[in-house]
Design a protein around this motif. Sequence first.
Motif, PDB file in Angstrom:
ATOM      1  N   UNK A  67       0.839  -1.195   0.000  1.00 21.33           N
ATOM      2  CA  UNK A  67       0.000   0.000   0.000  1.00 21.33           C
ATOM      3  C   UNK A  67       0.884   1.259   0.000  1.00 21.33           C
ATOM      4  N   UNK A  68       0.274   2.423  -0.184  1.00 22.82           N
ATOM      5  CA  UNK A  68       1.039   3.660  -0.333  1.00 22.82           C
ATOM      6  C   UNK A  68       1.811   4.036   0.932  1.00 22.82           C
ATOM      7  N   UNK A  69       1.273   3.693   2.103  1.00 24.19           N
ATOM      8  CA  UNK A  69       2.012   3.953   3.347  1.00 24.19           C
ATOM      9  C   UNK A  69       3.295   3.123   3.375  1.00 24.19           C
ATOM     10  N   UNK A  70       3.200   1.872   2.943  1.00 20.53           N
ATOM     11  CA  UNK A  70       4.385   1.018   2.869  1.00 20.53           C
ATOM     12  C   UNK A  70       5.381   1.521   1.836  1.00 20.53           C
ATOM     13  N   UNK A  71       4.872   1.997   0.715  1.00 20.57           N
ATOM     14  CA  UNK A  71       5.734   2.553  -0.329  1.00 20.57           C
ATOM     15  C   UNK A  71       6.491   3.757   0.219  1.00 20.57           C
TER      16      UNK A  71
END
Length: 125
Positions: A67-71
């Motif tokens: 997800x974008x938080x992980x990215x």
Amino acid sequence: MHSYDEPVYLISVVASILDIHPQTLRQYEREGLIEPSRTGGRMRLYSQRDIDKIKFVLQLTRKMGINLAGVDVILKLKKQIDDMNLEIKNLREELSKVNRNGSVPTHKAIVKTANYDIIIVKEED
């Protein structure tokens, strides 16, 4: 030919190149994942470096399911690693110069930085 960092691509061109919706690029910018340059008229301009970074983000999200938080975490860690690798390269060059001048024995060296110390010790045979 443009340099790698020169912002020359409009959002519509980048979206077409990467086969994504321009809104996806706007979302990535809102999330802080990319920072395109802006013209005086506030139009977004992307460099080849930006495009490569977006490709990396797409690979993480589409192929790896991140997800974008992980990215965001991955990109920050990647930047830290790149910065540290550059610092290590510079320290090695500095150490090499010092060793050539003979001011530090070749079997021992200490390099101090603001964040940490590197101690290189060659074991005696």
